[in-house]
Design a protein around this motif. Structure first.
Motif, short mmCIF file in Angstrom:
data_model
loop_
_atom_site.label_atom_id
_atom_site.label_comp_id
_atom_site.label_asym_id
_atom_site.label_seq_id
_atom_site.Cartn_x
_atom_site.Cartn_y
_atom_site.Cartn_z
N UNK A 252 0.88 -1.19 0.06
CA UNK A 252 -0.16 0.10 -0.04
C UNK A 252 0.75 1.20 -0.04
N UNK A 253 1.99 1.29 0.67
CA UNK A 253 2.93 2.32 0.92
C UNK A 253 3.28 2.59 -0.56
N UNK A 254 4.02 1.57 -1.15
CA UNK A 254 4.54 1.70 -2.64
C UNK A 254 3.52 2.14 -3.46
N UNK A 301 15.25 9.55 -7.72
CA UNK A 301 14.99 9.98 -6.28
C UNK A 301 13.68 9.55 -5.60
N UNK A 302 12.73 9.57 -6.25
CA UNK A 302 11.47 8.61 -5.99
C UNK A 302 11.83 7.12 -5.62
N UNK A 303 12.48 6.56 -6.56
CA UNK A 303 12.66 5.20 -6.17
C UNK A 303 13.58 5.03 -5.00
N UNK A 307 12.52 2.85 -1.54
CA UNK A 307 13.42 1.76 -1.43
C UNK A 307 13.68 1.89 0.15
N UNK A 308 14.06 3.24 0.45
CA UNK A 308 14.49 3.50 2.14
C UNK A 308 13.32 3.21 2.86
N UNK A 310 10.76 0.94 2.26
CA UNK A 310 10.51 -0.26 2.03
C UNK A 310 11.65 -1.14 3.29
N UNK A 311 12.77 -0.68 3.29
CA UNK A 311 13.77 -1.09 3.85
C UNK A 311 13.55 -0.80 5.21
N UNK A 312 13.16 0.55 5.70
CA UNK A 312 12.78 0.77 7.11
C UNK A 312 11.69 -0.18 7.56
N UNK A 313 10.56 -0.20 6.84
CA UNK A 313 9.63 -1.09 7.50
C UNK A 313 9.93 -2.65 7.74
N UNK A 314 10.98 -3.02 6.93
CA UNK A 314 11.50 -4.27 7.27
C UNK A 314 12.26 -4.44 8.10
#
Length: 324
Positions: A252-254, A301-303, A307-308, A310-314
């Motif tokens: 959902x965030x992505x 920059x959006x990518x 990515x940041x 997503x990694x933070x959520x993991x």
């Protein structure tokens, strides 16, 4: 005689050992050959997938990286090498970039939690295996098949300031009408309302599948123990649903950071750039202003931001996921 027999016995043992080693070597070579053949067959079946991703994913990504260091003409052809100037101009814009980032973050906060919570409540209410629930499950899953264009056409009618149903209900409550898409205070909220509705079908299907995956014995024990709805939900069901909720949160965030269709149809980034999220700014930069180099830099920059996140959520949330 004894020495001759011992020599013959030793020679026979050596010959048997050599024959066994030869058979083991041949077996090993045969297994390696079978493994190589199986690997080749597997990669052969994966070749169309690799070709698809190469053409539609990896090549555009590499092209974007290349164009982000260039200045292009309106036809997208490279005119001059820019180095890091495209990135420098993006961050030098300051207020404009922060306003776009703020709109994107607010849009994510408006849509992701509300979409998951509403879908979870509906899934809990309708997950029972009863014939009467089929109609509700069908109705709540329906938005998943509606495109952004069709959904936007429906909600434009609902948001109409004089003939829309939303202002009609506000009038019944003796409240002033709201200019949903024309007021900067309400435009982002309005687009978020439509987005929550559009994502409801997918969220509902995923959460309903997660609830169906929980053993019936757990539901039976909850009915017998009677801990109460809130304790059952937060103490049992949500921990068991945590892998599903974690997956849904990341997706959902992505998706929220990549939203484009409804914003383009409903508001086109306005009014006063209140709905000008990052993807729509990239679209304007690349396909309206024809600055493909700058647009590619903003896309990268959006990518990096996605990515940041997503990694933070993991890193922070996966520790709280209870895998069965």
């Amino acid at each position: 005689m004894d020495s001759a027999q011992s020599l013959q016995s030793a020679h026979a043992g050596h010959t048997a050992h050599a024959a066994g080693a030869l058979r083991a070597s041949r077996t090993l070579r045969s297994l390696r050959s079978i493994k190589r053949r199986d690997n080749f067959t597997g990669y052969l079946f994966l070749l169309p997938c690799f070709a698809f991703f190469g053409v539609f994913l990896f090549y555009p990504l590499a092209k974007s990286v290349y164009l982000s260091f260039q200045i292009t003409n309106p036809r997208g052809e490279v005119a001059a090498y820019a180095g890091l100037d495209n990135y420098a101009s993006l961050f030098a814009s300051g207020a404009a970039f922060l306003a776009t980032l703020k709109a994107t973050v607010l849009f994510t906060l408006y849509t992701v939690p509300a979409g998951i919570v509403i879908a979870l409540v509906l899934a809990v209410m309708t997950h029972a295996k009863r014939p009467a629930m089929k109609a509700f499950q069908y109705a709540f899953s329906l938005p998943v098949v509606i495109s952004a264009g069709t959904g936007a056409a429906i909600w434009i009618l609902l948001f109409h300031p004089s003939a829309g149903m939303l202002n009609y209900f506000l009038g019944l409550l003796h409240l002033k009408p709201v200019f949903w898409l024309a007021d900067p205070k309400w435009a982002l909220v309005s687009v978020s309302m439509m987005t929550v509705w559009m994502n409801l079908g997918f969220n509902y299907i995923v959460l309903l599948g997660g609830l169906r995956g929980i053993s019936d014995d757990i539901y039976d024990s909850l009915k017998l123990d009677g801990p109460g709805p809130f304790r059952s939900a937060f103490g049992v069901l949500i921990p068991l649903l945590s892998p599903t909720l974690f997956f849904l949160l990341i997706v959902s965030v992505i998706g929220a950071f990549q939203t484009f269709g409804q914003i383009h149809i409903l508001t086109k980034g306005g009014p006063m750039d209140s709905t000008n999220v990052m993807v729509y700014r990239i679209y304007q930069e690349a396909f309206v202003n024809f600055r493909f180099g700058s647009g590619s830099a903003q896309a990268l920059v959006l990518f990096a931001v996605i990515l940041a996140l997503t990694l933070a959520q993991f890193f922070w949330l996966e520790k709280k996921v209870h895998y069965q």
